[in-house]
Design an enzyme around this catalytic site. Structure first.
Site, PDB file in Angstrom:
ATOM      1  N   LYS A   9       0.821  -1.206   0.000  1.00 24.33           N
ATOM      2  CA  LYS A   9       0.000   0.000   0.000  1.00 24.33           C
ATOM      3  C   LYS A   9       0.861   1.265   0.000  1.00 24.33           C
ATOM      4  O   LYS A   9       2.087   1.207   0.120  1.00 24.33           O
ATOM      5  CB  LYS A   9      -0.925  -0.033   1.227  1.00 24.33           C
ATOM      6  CG  LYS A   9      -1.797  -1.305   1.328  1.00 24.33           C
ATOM      7  CD  LYS A   9      -2.820  -1.149   2.448  1.00 24.33           C
ATOM      8  CE  LYS A   9      -3.133  -2.456   3.134  1.00 24.33           C
ATOM      9  NZ  LYS A   9      -4.057  -2.277   4.266  1.00 24.33           N
ATOM     10  N   TYR A  49     -12.571  -3.357  -1.086  1.00 30.01           N
ATOM     11  CA  TYR A  49     -12.878  -3.317   0.346  1.00 30.01           C
ATOM     12  C   TYR A  49     -14.388  -3.301   0.581  1.00 30.01           C
ATOM     13  O   TYR A  49     -14.871  -2.645   1.512  1.00 30.01           O
ATOM     14  CB  TYR A  49     -12.216  -2.088   0.984  1.00 30.01           C
ATOM     15  CG  TYR A  49     -10.710  -2.222   1.100  1.00 30.01           C
ATOM     16  CD1 TYR A  49     -10.132  -3.273   1.822  1.00 30.01           C
ATOM     17  CD2 TYR A  49      -9.851  -1.305   0.507  1.00 30.01           C
ATOM     18  CE1 TYR A  49      -8.753  -3.414   1.931  1.00 30.01           C
ATOM     19  CE2 TYR A  49      -8.469  -1.428   0.612  1.00 30.01           C
ATOM     20  CZ  TYR A  49      -7.927  -2.486   1.331  1.00 30.01           C
ATOM     21  OH  TYR A  49      -6.558  -2.622   1.449  1.00 30.01           O
ATOM     22  N   PHE A  57     -14.205   4.010   9.437  1.00 28.44           N
ATOM     23  CA  PHE A  57     -12.853   4.319   8.968  1.00 28.44           C
ATOM     24  C   PHE A  57     -12.712   4.207   7.449  1.00 28.44           C
ATOM     25  O   PHE A  57     -11.654   4.525   6.895  1.00 28.44           O
ATOM     26  CB  PHE A  57     -11.816   3.423   9.665  1.00 28.44           C
ATOM     27  CG  PHE A  57     -12.017   1.945   9.446  1.00 28.44           C
ATOM     28  CD1 PHE A  57     -11.594   1.318   8.284  1.00 28.44           C
ATOM     29  CD2 PHE A  57     -12.638   1.172  10.417  1.00 28.44           C
ATOM     30  CE1 PHE A  57     -11.780  -0.047   8.092  1.00 28.44           C
ATOM     31  CE2 PHE A  57     -12.830  -0.192  10.232  1.00 28.44           C
ATOM     32  CZ  PHE A  57     -12.402  -0.799   9.061  1.00 28.44           C
ATOM     33  N   ARG A  85      -0.451 -14.881   4.528  1.00 26.03           N
ATOM     34  CA  ARG A  85      -1.183 -14.279   5.659  1.00 26.03           C
ATOM     35  C   ARG A  85      -0.350 -14.378   6.942  1.00 26.03           C
ATOM     36  O   ARG A  85      -0.284 -13.441   7.729  1.00 26.03           O
ATOM     37  CB  ARG A  85      -2.532 -14.988   5.865  1.00 26.03           C
ATOM     38  CG  ARG A  85      -3.575 -14.691   4.811  1.00 26.03           C
ATOM     39  CD  ARG A  85      -4.146 -13.299   4.871  1.00 26.03           C
ATOM     40  NE  ARG A  85      -5.046 -13.085   5.985  1.00 26.03           N
ATOM     41  CZ  ARG A  85      -5.796 -11.987   6.122  1.00 26.03           C
ATOM     42  NH1 ARG A  85      -5.742 -11.009   5.220  1.00 26.03           N
ATOM     43  NH2 ARG A  85      -6.585 -11.838   7.151  1.00 26.03           N
ATOM     44  N   THR A  91      -4.248  -7.716  11.315  1.00 27.75           N
ATOM     45  CA  THR A  91      -4.577  -6.377  10.802  1.00 27.75           C
ATOM     46  C   THR A  91      -3.996  -5.276  11.680  1.00 27.75           C
ATOM     47  O   THR A  91      -3.436  -4.301  11.174  1.00 27.75           O
ATOM     48  CB  THR A  91      -6.120  -6.231  10.732  1.00 27.75           C
ATOM     49  OG1 THR A  91      -6.648  -7.369  10.060  1.00 27.75           O
ATOM     50  CG2 THR A  91      -6.519  -4.963   9.998  1.00 27.75           C
ATOM     51  N   ARG A 102       4.104  -6.989   9.181  1.00 26.14           N
ATOM     52  CA  ARG A 102       3.507  -5.887   9.951  1.00 26.14           C
ATOM     53  C   ARG A 102       4.195  -5.718  11.299  1.00 26.14           C
ATOM     54  O   ARG A 102       4.412  -4.594  11.766  1.00 26.14           O
ATOM     55  CB  ARG A 102       2.003  -6.132  10.119  1.00 26.14           C
ATOM     56  CG  ARG A 102       1.210  -5.840   8.843  1.00 26.14           C
ATOM     57  CD  ARG A 102      -0.243  -6.247   8.962  1.00 26.14           C
ATOM     58  NE  ARG A 102      -1.029  -5.848   7.797  1.00 26.14           N
ATOM     59  CZ  ARG A 102      -2.199  -6.382   7.470  1.00 26.14           C
ATOM     60  NH1 ARG A 102      -2.739  -7.344   8.210  1.00 26.14           N
ATOM     61  NH2 ARG A 102      -2.851  -5.962   6.402  1.00 26.14           N
ATOM     62  N   ASN A 112      -0.991  -0.211   7.714  1.00 20.19           N
ATOM     63  CA  ASN A 112      -0.363  -1.510   7.992  1.00 20.19           C
ATOM     64  C   ASN A 112       0.308  -2.115   6.776  1.00 20.19           C
ATOM     65  O   ASN A 112       0.525  -3.314   6.696  1.00 20.19           O
ATOM     66  CB  ASN A 112      -1.378  -2.468   8.641  1.00 20.19           C
ATOM     67  CG  ASN A 112      -2.577  -2.695   7.750  1.00 20.19           C
ATOM     68  OD1 ASN A 112      -2.613  -2.241   6.610  1.00 20.19           O
ATOM     69  ND2 ASN A 112      -3.566  -3.400   8.253  1.00 20.19           N
ATOM     70  N   HIS A 115      -1.444  -5.782   1.947  1.00 20.11           N
ATOM     71  CA  HIS A 115      -2.671  -6.583   1.873  1.00 20.11           C
ATOM     72  C   HIS A 115      -2.294  -7.975   1.372  1.00 20.11           C
ATOM     73  O   HIS A 115      -1.466  -8.105   0.476  1.00 20.11           O
ATOM     74  CB  HIS A 115      -3.645  -5.954   0.867  1.00 20.11           C
ATOM     75  CG  HIS A 115      -4.735  -6.895   0.442  1.00 20.11           C
ATOM     76  ND1 HIS A 115      -5.907  -7.036   1.156  1.00 20.11           N
ATOM     77  CD2 HIS A 115      -4.821  -7.776  -0.597  1.00 20.11           C
ATOM     78  CE1 HIS A 115      -6.669  -7.965   0.562  1.00 20.11           C
ATOM     79  NE2 HIS A 115      -6.038  -8.414  -0.505  1.00 20.11           N
ATOM     80  N   GLU A 126      -9.521 -11.788  -6.303  1.00 24.05           N
ATOM     81  CA  GLU A 126      -8.671 -10.588  -6.222  1.00 24.05           C
ATOM     82  C   GLU A 126      -7.618 -10.560  -7.328  1.00 24.05           C
ATOM     83  O   GLU A 126      -7.300  -9.489  -7.848  1.00 24.05           O
ATOM     84  CB  GLU A 126      -8.002 -10.523  -4.843  1.00 24.05           C
ATOM     85  CG  GLU A 126      -9.007 -10.219  -3.743  1.00 24.05           C
ATOM     86  CD  GLU A 126      -8.383 -10.058  -2.367  1.00 24.05           C
ATOM     87  OE1 GLU A 126      -9.062  -9.503  -1.485  1.00 24.05           O
ATOM     88  OE2 GLU A 126      -7.223 -10.478  -2.160  1.00 24.05           O
TER      89      GLU A 126
HETATM   90  P1  IDP Z   1      -6.533  -7.366   6.535  1.00 23.17           P
HETATM   91  O1  IDP Z   1      -5.834  -6.298   5.689  1.00 23.17           O
HETATM   92  O2  IDP Z   1      -5.663  -7.798   7.685  1.00 23.17           O
HETATM   93  O3  IDP Z   1      -7.075  -8.512   5.722  1.00 23.17           O
HETATM   94  P2  IDP Z   1      -9.269  -6.345   6.726  1.00 23.17           P
HETATM   95  O4  IDP Z   1     -10.183  -6.556   7.875  1.00 23.17           O
HETATM   96  O5  IDP Z   1      -9.580  -7.034   5.442  1.00 23.17           O
HETATM   97  O6  IDP Z   1      -7.794  -6.656   7.245  1.00 23.17           O
HETATM   98  O7  IDP Z   1      -9.219  -4.772   6.474  1.00 23.17           O
HETATM   99  C1  IDP Z   1      -8.656  -4.236   5.302  1.00 23.17           C
HETATM  100  C2  IDP Z   1      -7.876  -2.995   5.658  1.00 23.17           C
HETATM  101  O8  IDP Z   1      -8.759  -2.009   6.207  1.00 23.17           O
HETATM  102  C3  IDP Z   1      -6.820  -3.193   6.753  1.00 23.17           C
HETATM  103  O9  IDP Z   1      -5.618  -3.755   6.282  1.00 23.17           O
HETATM  104  C4  IDP Z   1      -6.642  -1.780   7.248  1.00 23.17           C
HETATM  105  O10 IDP Z   1      -5.859  -1.019   6.332  1.00 23.17           O
HETATM  106  C5  IDP Z   1      -8.082  -1.268   7.219  1.00 23.17           C
HETATM  107  N1  IDP Z   1      -8.753  -1.506   8.509  1.00 23.17           N
HETATM  108  C6  IDP Z   1      -9.349  -2.650   8.938  1.00 23.17           C
HETATM  109  N2  IDP Z   1      -9.861  -2.519  10.177  1.00 23.17           N
HETATM  110  C7  IDP Z   1      -9.569  -1.257  10.542  1.00 23.17           C
HETATM  111  C8  IDP Z   1      -9.859  -0.491  11.743  1.00 23.17           C
HETATM  112  O11 IDP Z   1     -10.463  -0.965  12.721  1.00 23.17           O
HETATM  113  N3  IDP Z   1      -9.423   0.797  11.754  1.00 23.17           N
HETATM  114  C9  IDP Z   1      -8.759   1.376  10.714  1.00 23.17           C
HETATM  115  N4  IDP Z   1      -8.478   0.696   9.573  1.00 23.17           N
HETATM  116  C10 IDP Z   1      -8.875  -0.600   9.484  1.00 23.17           C
HETATM  117 MG    MG Z   2      -8.596  -8.490   4.293  1.00 22.20          MG
END
Ligand code: IDP
Ligand code: MG
Length: 153
Positions: A9, A49, A57, A85, A91, A102, A112, A115, A126
């Site tokens: 990202k 997303y 957010f 993963r 996350t 991370r 973070n 992805h 994807e």
């Molecule tokens: P992942 O990237 O670990 O698979 P997902 O739940 O799919 O996590 O969320 C996608 C992205 O959305 C995260 O990597 C992060 O950038 C953002 N995100 C997810 N949950 C939060 C949150 O609680 N606060 C702020 N950003 C979030």
């Molecule tokens: Mg995800």
């Protein structure tokens, strides 16, 4: 062999972490079969997303993800969806263990840096979302017999 999608990202690019992250995947023994720099549109961000568009957010996430180019990568390897993963970590980077991408390189839930597809089914969708068929490459790694035993392939 499984395939998975990785996105590096905006924060990974801004912080000049691209090379060191790709090196981790190469060193693990995963095969790079697609790689490009792209800029996401708001529509593509919403599609990618879609599970998060109603979250408070999401506007910040979209702004952050479309603001700068990102790197899209397809990796191939046995059970690579889970391997990637696990290499990425959870996350919330503050909960990510040292040794994960991370956990070593970030301290935020939203910034973070990376992805990775969360299941084989998601990975297939994807990869199609970001890569055309002719942007993925099939080739032989000459050292592959040192990465997998014959009976694992
Ligand atoms: P992942 O990237 O670990 O698979 P997902 O739940 O799919 O996590 O969320 C996608 C992205 O959305 C995260 O990597 C992060 O950038 C953002 N995100 C997810 N949950 C939060 C949150 O609680 N606060 C702020 N950003 C979030
Ligand atoms: Mg995800």
């Amino acid at each position: 062999m499984e395939r998975t999608l990785v996105l590096l990202k905006s924060d990974a690019i801004q912080r000049a972490l691209i090379g060191s992250i790709i090196t981790r995947f190469e060193r693990r023994g995963l095969k790079l079969i697609g790689l490009k720099m792209i800029k996401l549109s708001p529509a593509l961000s919403k599609e990618h997303y879609s599970h998060l568009t109603s979250k408070p957010f999401y506007p910040d996430l979209e702004k952050f993800i479309i603001h700068n180019p990102i790197i899209a990568i397809v990796l191939e390897g046995k059970e690579c969806v889970q391997i990637v993963r696990d290499m990425i970590g959870p996350t919330n980077s503050r909960k990510a263990l040292p040794g994960t991408i991370r956990g070593d390189l970030s301290v935020s839930t939203s910034r973070n840096i990376i992805h990775g597809s969360d299941s084989l089914e998601t990975a297939e969708k994807e990869i199609k979302r970001f890569f055309k068929h002719d942007e993925l490459f099939e080739y032989k790694i000459s050292l592959s017999e040192y990465i997998y035993a014959q009976d694992e392939i």
